[in-house]
Design a protein around this motif. Sequence first.
Motif, PDB file in Angstrom:
ATOM      1  N   UNK A  81     -11.479  15.098   8.576  1.00 21.16           N
ATOM      2  CA  UNK A  81     -10.701  14.339   7.597  1.00 21.16           C
ATOM      3  C   UNK A  81     -11.071  12.866   7.614  1.00 21.16           C
ATOM      4  N   UNK A  82     -11.129  12.277   6.435  1.00 17.50           N
ATOM      5  CA  UNK A  82     -11.380  10.840   6.278  1.00 17.50           C
ATOM      6  C   UNK A  82     -10.043  10.108   6.314  1.00 17.50           C
ATOM      7  N   UNK A  83      -9.902   9.200   7.288  1.00 17.58           N
ATOM      8  CA  UNK A  83      -8.640   8.473   7.456  1.00 17.58           C
ATOM      9  C   UNK A  83      -8.930   6.986   7.652  1.00 17.58           C
ATOM     10  N   UNK A  84      -7.876   6.191   7.588  1.00 19.50           N
ATOM     11  CA  UNK A  84      -8.021   4.769   7.915  1.00 19.50           C
ATOM     12  C   UNK A  84      -8.431   4.650   9.379  1.00 19.50           C
ATOM     13  N   UNK A  85      -9.437   3.822   9.646  1.00 22.48           N
ATOM     14  CA  UNK A  85      -9.949   3.666  11.007  1.00 22.48           C
ATOM     15  C   UNK A  85      -8.820   3.267  11.959  1.00 22.48           C
ATOM     16  N   UNK A  86      -8.870   3.854  13.158  1.00 22.65           N
ATOM     17  CA  UNK A  86      -7.771   3.628  14.105  1.00 22.65           C
ATOM     18  C   UNK A  86      -7.668   2.178  14.569  1.00 22.65           C
ATOM     19  N   UNK A  87      -8.707   1.388  14.374  1.00 20.01           N
ATOM     20  CA  UNK A  87      -8.660  -0.029  14.769  1.00 20.01           C
ATOM     21  C   UNK A  87      -8.029  -0.916  13.699  1.00 20.01           C
ATOM     22  N   UNK A  88      -7.779  -0.364  12.520  1.00 18.28           N
ATOM     23  CA  UNK A  88      -7.258  -1.155  11.400  1.00 18.28           C
ATOM     24  C   UNK A  88      -5.736  -1.153  11.421  1.00 18.28           C
ATOM     25  N   UNK A  89      -5.148  -2.301  11.203  1.00 20.20           N
ATOM     26  CA  UNK A  89      -3.686  -2.391  11.091  1.00 20.20           C
ATOM     27  C   UNK A  89      -3.270  -1.899   9.711  1.00 20.20           C
ATOM     28  N   UNK A  90      -2.470  -0.868   9.684  1.00 20.18           N
ATOM     29  CA  UNK A  90      -2.050  -0.257   8.430  1.00 20.18           C
ATOM     30  C   UNK A  90      -1.018  -1.140   7.740  1.00 20.18           C
ATOM     31  N   UNK A  91      -1.204  -1.362   6.432  1.00 17.70           N
ATOM     32  CA  UNK A  91      -0.274  -2.178   5.650  1.00 17.70           C
ATOM     33  C   UNK A  91       0.316  -1.333   4.521  1.00 17.70           C
ATOM     34  N   UNK A  92       1.605  -1.512   4.298  1.00 16.66           N
ATOM     35  CA  UNK A  92       2.302  -0.796   3.226  1.00 16.66           C
ATOM     36  C   UNK A  92       2.086  -1.521   1.907  1.00 16.66           C
ATOM     37  N   UNK A  93       1.886  -0.780   0.838  1.00 11.95           N
ATOM     38  CA  UNK A  93       1.718  -1.378  -0.490  1.00 11.95           C
ATOM     39  C   UNK A  93       2.984  -2.127  -0.891  1.00 11.95           C
ATOM     40  N   UNK A  94       2.813  -3.152  -1.697  1.00 17.19           N
ATOM     41  CA  UNK A  94       3.948  -3.983  -2.091  1.00 17.19           C
ATOM     42  C   UNK A  94       5.001  -3.210  -2.870  1.00 17.19           C
ATOM     43  N   UNK A  95       4.572  -2.153  -3.594  1.00 16.57           N
ATOM     44  CA  UNK A  95       5.535  -1.371  -4.377  1.00 16.57           C
ATOM     45  C   UNK A  95       6.153  -0.234  -3.575  1.00 16.57           C
TER      46      UNK A  95
ATOM     47  N   UNK B  61       4.873   2.550  -2.493  1.00 16.11           N
ATOM     48  CA  UNK B  61       4.462   3.907  -2.862  1.00 16.11           C
ATOM     49  C   UNK B  61       3.557   4.556  -1.826  1.00 16.11           C
ATOM     50  N   UNK B  62       3.070   3.792  -0.867  1.00 18.77           N
ATOM     51  CA  UNK B  62       2.173   4.339   0.137  1.00 18.77           C
ATOM     52  C   UNK B  62       1.569   3.233   0.967  1.00 18.77           C
ATOM     53  N   UNK B  63       0.480   3.524   1.657  1.00 23.18           N
ATOM     54  CA  UNK B  63      -0.206   2.520   2.464  1.00 23.18           C
ATOM     55  C   UNK B  63      -1.453   2.046   1.731  1.00 23.18           C
ATOM     56  N   UNK B  64      -1.865   0.830   2.026  1.00 23.89           N
ATOM     57  CA  UNK B  64      -3.008   0.214   1.351  1.00 23.89           C
ATOM     58  C   UNK B  64      -4.314   0.796   1.894  1.00 23.89           C
ATOM     59  N   UNK B  65      -5.132   1.332   0.987  1.00 25.91           N
ATOM     60  CA  UNK B  65      -6.434   1.884   1.382  1.00 25.91           C
ATOM     61  C   UNK B  65      -7.600   1.171   0.706  1.00 25.91           C
ATOM     62  N   UNK B  66      -7.326   0.291  -0.246  1.00 26.71           N
ATOM     63  CA  UNK B  66      -8.398  -0.440  -0.930  1.00 26.71           C
ATOM     64  C   UNK B  66      -9.029  -1.451   0.025  1.00 26.71           C
ATOM     65  N   UNK B  67     -10.364  -1.449   0.068  1.00 29.14           N
ATOM     66  CA  UNK B  67     -11.120  -2.374   0.917  1.00 29.14           C
ATOM     67  C   UNK B  67     -10.726  -2.271   2.388  1.00 29.14           C
ATOM     68  N   UNK B  68     -10.370  -1.057   2.806  1.00 33.25           N
ATOM     69  CA  UNK B  68      -9.987  -0.806   4.190  1.00 33.25           C
ATOM     70  C   UNK B  68     -11.034   0.114   4.822  1.00 33.25           C
ATOM     71  N   UNK B  69     -11.415  -0.204   6.046  1.00 35.77           N
ATOM     72  CA  UNK B  69     -12.408   0.622   6.730  1.00 35.77           C
ATOM     73  C   UNK B  69     -11.854   2.014   6.979  1.00 35.77           C
ATOM     74  N   UNK B  70     -12.646   3.025   6.611  1.00 37.33           N
ATOM     75  CA  UNK B  70     -12.264   4.418   6.806  1.00 37.33           C
ATOM     76  C   UNK B  70     -13.242   5.069   7.781  1.00 37.33           C
ATOM     77  N   UNK B  71     -12.782   6.086   8.483  1.00 40.49           N
ATOM     78  CA  UNK B  71     -13.651   6.783   9.418  1.00 40.49           C
ATOM     79  C   UNK B  71     -13.131   8.202   9.621  1.00 40.49           C
ATOM     80  N   UNK B  72     -13.839   8.968  10.449  1.00 39.24           N
ATOM     81  CA  UNK B  72     -13.409  10.328  10.737  1.00 39.24           C
ATOM     82  C   UNK B  72     -12.185  10.312  11.651  1.00 39.24           C
ATOM     83  N   UNK B  73     -11.258  11.206  11.376  1.00 39.38           N
ATOM     84  CA  UNK B  73     -10.086  11.349  12.228  1.00 39.38           C
ATOM     85  C   UNK B  73     -10.526  11.586  13.675  1.00 39.38           C
TER      86      UNK B  73
END
Length: 249
Positions: free
Chosen positions: A8-22, A24-36
Amino acid sequence: MKLLIPVKRVIDYNVKVRVKSDGTGVETSNVKMSMNPFDEIAVEEAVRLKEAGKVKEVIAVSLGVTQCQETIRTALAMGADRGIHVASDTELEPLAVAKLLKALVERESPELVILGKQAIDDDSNQTGQMLAALLGWPQATFASELELSDGTAKVIREIDGGLETIDINVPAIVTTDLRLNEPRYASLPNIMKAKKKPIDELTPDDLGVDVAPRLETLKVEEPPKREAGVMVETVAELVNKLKNEARVI
């Protein structure tokens, strides 16, 4: 023996997850992704079994957006033989993933499916168990050691009370825990070789699976920030705060 390894492709574990301003979910735009990370462990275990001569083919599978092919390439660089990408722009829930994997199992006929015990984005810990139920296969979850022999698999499992050793017949489902192994880094030559390895492209419709969401996310919020600690003068004051303020005793 043929192995199927979902990744599975997920947000990299080193990245601090941020919630979208609205909300509706977490921010994935311009965020490093990697294998679970748990799936990395599954790939490593599959490759080790292949190197030991117990497995002939390792197939890496990823479900989701086009960028999931990058995750498959990572698995190929680690030593998987070929990949399968099931393309979908729909957010796939664990049940939909399990149904897609069931269809792929029926298509590829592997003797063993090894996958991470959970993904670090939703922490559902459901897909492996659901897949075993749909296939009617035995399962060994939270594996910290795996040994294959003729027609059986010996698995040492992580449980609340320590370790549990079980023997299951194959075909079977195994989900990986952290202590199973330490994934390797893909070397540059293997990364170059991975670019030439085949990736088959399918869709949920090709597999006859309805992936429409069955759950609705109402709102996503960050957890409350931890408050600063306070110093107490006496044990009695500490007990009073634990009892009346924290309400933990």
